[in-house]
Design an enzyme around this catalytic site. Sequence first.
Site, PDB file in Angstrom:
ATOM      1  N   GLU A   1       1.141  -0.836   0.016  1.00  0.00           N
ATOM      2  CA  GLU A   1      -0.548  -0.245  -0.035  1.00  0.00           C
ATOM      3  C   GLU A   1       1.169   1.431   0.180  1.00  0.00           C
ATOM      4  O   GLU A   1       0.590   1.871   1.020  1.00  0.00           O
ATOM      5  CB  GLU A   1      -1.108   0.465   1.259  1.00  0.00           C
ATOM      6  CG  GLU A   1      -1.627  -1.072   1.375  1.00  0.00           C
ATOM      7  CD  GLU A   1      -2.816  -1.124   2.801  1.00  0.00           C
ATOM      8  OE1 GLU A   1      -2.972   0.190   3.414  1.00  0.00           O
ATOM      9  OE2 GLU A   1      -3.909  -1.647   1.742  1.00  0.00           O
TER      10      GLU A   1
ATOM     11  N   GLU B   1      -5.198  -8.541   0.409  1.00  0.00           N
ATOM     12  CA  GLU B   1      -5.798  -8.317   1.759  1.00  0.00           C
ATOM     13  C   GLU B   1      -7.135  -8.304   1.900  1.00  0.00           C
ATOM     14  O   GLU B   1      -7.654  -7.736   0.623  1.00  0.00           O
ATOM     15  CB  GLU B   1      -5.018  -7.110   2.124  1.00  0.00           C
ATOM     16  CG  GLU B   1      -4.358  -7.379   2.786  1.00  0.00           C
ATOM     17  CD  GLU B   1      -3.343  -6.303   3.758  1.00  0.00           C
ATOM     18  OE1 GLU B   1      -3.839  -5.413   3.924  1.00  0.00           O
ATOM     19  OE2 GLU B   1      -2.167  -6.124   4.118  1.00  0.00           O
TER      20      GLU B   1
HETATM   21  C1  FCB Z   1      -4.272  -1.877   5.296  1.00  0.00           C
HETATM   22  C2  FCB Z   1      -3.519  -2.419   5.812  1.00  0.00           C
HETATM   23  C3  FCB Z   1      -2.702  -3.210   6.935  1.00  0.00           C
HETATM   24  C4  FCB Z   1      -3.970  -3.534   7.829  1.00  0.00           C
HETATM   25  C5  FCB Z   1      -5.501  -3.523   7.348  1.00  0.00           C
HETATM   26  C6  FCB Z   1      -6.646  -3.805   8.215  1.00  0.00           C
HETATM   27  O1  FCB Z   1      -4.729  -1.309   4.942  1.00  0.00           O
HETATM   28  O2  FCB Z   1      -2.203  -2.871   4.939  1.00  0.00           O
HETATM   29  O3  FCB Z   1      -1.526  -3.444   7.618  1.00  0.00           O
HETATM   30  O4  FCB Z   1      -3.987  -2.097   8.858  1.00  0.00           O
HETATM   31  O5  FCB Z   1      -5.335  -2.084   6.327  1.00  0.00           O
END
Ligand code: FCB
Length: 467
Positions: free
Chosen positions: A165, A367
């Site tokens: 990110e 994720e």
């Molecule tokens: C994302 C991040 C991760 C975690 C999630 C909830 O943005 O990559 O580290 O904090 O959110």
Amino acid sequence: MELRLPKDFFMGAAMSGPQTEGAYRTGGKLENIWDTWSDLSISDFYNKVGSYVGNNFYEKYEEDIKLFKSLGLDSFRTSIQWSRLMDQDQKLNPEGADFYHKVCACAKEQRIELFMNLYHFDMPAYLFRKGGWENREVVEAYATYARTAFREFGKEITYWFTFNEPIVEPDQRYRDGLWYPFIQDAKRGMAVQYHLSLAHCLAVREFQKAKEEGFLLPEAKIGLINCFAPPYTKEDPSPEDLEALRMEDGVKNRWWLDLVAEGRLPKDILETLKDSGLLPDIRPGDEQILAMGRVDWLGFNYYHPSRVQAPREKFDQKGYPKYADAYVWPEAKMNIYRGWEIYPKGIYDFGMKMKEEYPNLKFFISENGMGVEHEDRFRDKEGQIQDDYRIEFVKEHLEWILKAIQDGAKCMGYHYWGLIDNWSWNNAFKNRYGMVEVDLAGNYQRRWKKSAAWIQEVIRAREQEIS
Ligand code: FCB
């Protein structure tokens, strides 16, 4: 829709070094920017839980990797902490390296594919004091770190990622001022975004060099992970709303997609930035660096869409143009704990965007997850958290992923974020994401929530189909 996972589809867990390891002063680990912030102002962290604890992965990595295996997962992402692997002179810290060698060996023994990321918002403090991502020297230091990591672990890791990110730090630390050092300056934010882009490209170059020189496995792959929030505007948009959409998509999504798919930054966006006085310092030779940014595949973190409309005010308090305001969709279903909209179809829309606009770039969902506050409320008599809301959340997202695959998206897998509860930056342990609970008062003991057995079943069903 039935949940039939395709063959050769990664099913795994995502976490990160700074959110899990703890042991922040063990084994020569340097201070990082989270430790600095925790030391400066611990009350900025939920329940005053700073960066120091993680979920004790440093001690529990074997137990955790075995736990992944018992759930049927085939892969697991974490990150090397720059501040653990390298010393102040930018040389390898052998004790830090030793820890990650042990993690690699354990994953290999358990036949869990390790996805290793190099940077997850965790700048070493001594480099932050030199200006952090605002300083090109730090970009070079990152390339040195990446080179060291590729050479040290090249024969132990197949799947590498440069960043998690890279969109977040420019926003949170430099544009919106929500994270330390709390700067609100669009121009400095843009400089950081640009330097992160160069850093990514230099790491890819180091990766290719290490491969040519035989330091890496021949099948090694390099990728970038980003949170792409598919952008939407009002159903009946004005030309100004559409312009807001173009800039939102351009600065946050296309910027990274063009870089990793085509080795360049979007021209129309650079032009608008120039007109706005926000163009970063692009130097001779940078174009060649950017051209090296292409990756083998992409990680797509998906939590929520981004809904925008034309900004009410044309300029921010520093006099830079504002491109977009948030738009609250009246029909939005919200995760009230995190304040994020739940919109599973966004994952499908992104898959279709990839198919249309970047047809050669494979991706996986790196994720996706749901953070919920006070999960204690949901314990049954035996003490197990009945997280049916999480099961529903993951199921709906998996369904839309499978539909995207059916419709031609090259989606290679799914990683659930925070499979074991972990430390979520300044929210600390406020919102729990895990399918496995961590008992903070009980020696970080792990306990399955209801969703852990559910995901195990989903994976088992796939195995039955294959055999
Ligand atoms: C994302 C991040 C991760 C975690 C999630 C909830 O943005 O990559 O580290 O904090 O959110």
